[in-house]
Design an enzyme around this catalytic site. Structure first.
Site, PDB file in Angstrom:
ATOM      1  N   CYS A  92       0.837  -1.201   0.000  1.00 24.62           N
ATOM      2  CA  CYS A  92       0.000   0.000   0.000  1.00 24.62           C
ATOM      3  C   CYS A  92       0.878   1.259   0.000  1.00 24.62           C
ATOM      4  CB  CYS A  92      -1.002  -0.022   1.141  1.00 24.62           C
ATOM      5  SG  CYS A  92      -2.359   1.168   0.912  1.00 24.62           S
ATOM      6  N   GLN A  96       3.494   2.719  -2.877  1.00 26.39           N
ATOM      7  CA  GLN A  96       3.503   4.084  -3.380  1.00 26.39           C
ATOM      8  C   GLN A  96       4.852   4.761  -3.154  1.00 26.39           C
ATOM      9  OE1 GLN A  96       0.162   5.769  -1.305  1.00 26.39           O
ATOM     10  NE2 GLN A  96      -1.275   4.280  -2.185  1.00 26.39           N
ATOM     11  N   SER A 138      -8.039 -13.802  -6.773  1.00 20.81           N
ATOM     12  CA  SER A 138      -8.021 -13.879  -5.308  1.00 20.81           C
ATOM     13  C   SER A 138      -8.478 -12.553  -4.713  1.00 20.81           C
ATOM     14  CB  SER A 138      -6.613 -14.196  -4.808  1.00 20.81           C
ATOM     15  OG  SER A 138      -6.175 -15.445  -5.275  1.00 20.81           O
ATOM     16  N   LEU A 139      -9.219 -12.625  -3.621  1.00 19.31           N
ATOM     17  CA  LEU A 139      -9.638 -11.408  -2.938  1.00 19.31           C
ATOM     18  C   LEU A 139      -8.476 -10.817  -2.158  1.00 19.31           C
ATOM     19  CD1 LEU A 139     -13.142 -12.476  -1.575  1.00 19.31           C
ATOM     20  CD2 LEU A 139     -12.640 -11.087  -3.598  1.00 19.31           C
ATOM     21  N   HIS A 181      -3.472  -5.056   0.834  1.00 18.61           N
ATOM     22  CA  HIS A 181      -2.917  -5.377   2.154  1.00 18.61           C
ATOM     23  C   HIS A 181      -2.981  -6.875   2.417  1.00 18.61           C
ATOM     24  CE1 HIS A 181      -2.465  -1.325   3.951  1.00 18.61           C
ATOM     25  NE2 HIS A 181      -3.488  -0.997   3.184  1.00 18.61           N
ATOM     26  N   GLU A 183      -1.373  -8.429   4.487  1.00 20.06           N
ATOM     27  CA  GLU A 183      -1.069  -8.643   5.913  1.00 20.06           C
ATOM     28  C   GLU A 183      -2.258  -8.392   6.828  1.00 20.06           C
ATOM     29  OE1 GLU A 183      -0.910  -4.186   5.845  1.00 20.06           O
ATOM     30  OE2 GLU A 183      -0.867  -5.851   4.438  1.00 20.06           O
TER      31      GLU A 183
END
Length: 235
Positions: A92, A96, A138-139, A181, A183
């Site tokens: 994320c 960036q 995949s989500l 994300h 994680e």
């Protein structure tokens, strides 16, 4: 010898989370640098004992160095690690920061915030990528206002958001950034929502949180192998 990752954390409520647990289960040691606490971020991995770099997410922007001064050495650390061909993963904000550090452009997404679970839409390059191959559809958890608007020179787009913006990039042979994300658990996602709604969640918040909770098993089954693949880059 044990494999070790240097992890740059930007906020107390955006920890290594599931990724950290999976890596530790694989015998990978984590050395977490908390820039928000004033812990110094090295500009090079050399001398840290780490074999690779992970840069986590945060609510600040990739260009907010004046307000968050540890972002400047973090960008230099990314630049140096990519140039040296070391394993790098940006998540994320980390994605960036890597994009800005390597010559890309990041700003507010003109189409607005992305929050909740979004399928990973792999490009042809992504389908053959050693980190993301087989994970198309995949989500993945998203919670971001900013996106990469201009991809850094030489970077490869591995996946795209529904609006066409990059969802995942490869910056070098062993360097990646993901806008999502991998994680983040539903519990951490709930903390983010509550931070923004100190007086209580709204109906829309509860709905998106329920969608993340419903995806818990699917998220873990997709991103545990992703964590293992990145750990394999440390060998």
């Amino acid at each position: 010898m044990a494999r070790r990752l240097l992890v740059v954390q930007h906020e107390p409520d955006d920890p290594p989370g599931w990724l950290g647990g999976w890596w530790e289960d694989l015998g990978v040691e984590l050395s977490v640098v908390r820039g928000f606490l004033g812990e110094p971020v090295p500009q090079r991995l050399a001398g840290t004992g780490a074999d690779g770099l992970v840069v986590l997410g945060g609510a600040m922007g990739a260009n907010d160095d004046a307000e968050h001064p540890w972002l400047t050495p973090t960008k230099e650390l990314v630049r140096d690690s990519v140039r040296r061909g070391l394993p790098v993963l940006g998540v994320c904000l980390g994605h960036q920061l890597a994009s800005v550090a390597l010559g890309g452009r990041v700003d507010r997404n003109p189409t607005g915030r992305t929050a909740g679970v979004v399928p990973v839409a792999l490009t042809t390059d992504g389908m053959g990528d050693p980190l993301l191959a087989g994970l198309g559809g995949s989500l993945a958890v998203h919670f971001n206002d900013d996106v990469v608007l201009d991809v850094p020179p030489g970077a490869t787009v591995l996946a795209r958001l529904p609006d066409g913006r990059p969802q995942a990039l490869r910056f070098g042979l062993r360097a990646w950034g993901v806008q999502f994300h991998p994680e983040t658990s539903p519990e951490v996602f709930a903390d983010w929502l509550r931070w923004e709604r100190p007086h209580g969640l709204e109906d829309a918040d509860r709905e998106v949180l329920a969608s993340v909770e419903a995806a818990r098993a699917a998220l873990r089954s997709s991103w545990a192998p992703f964590a293992e693949r990145f750990a394999a880059q440390l060998d």
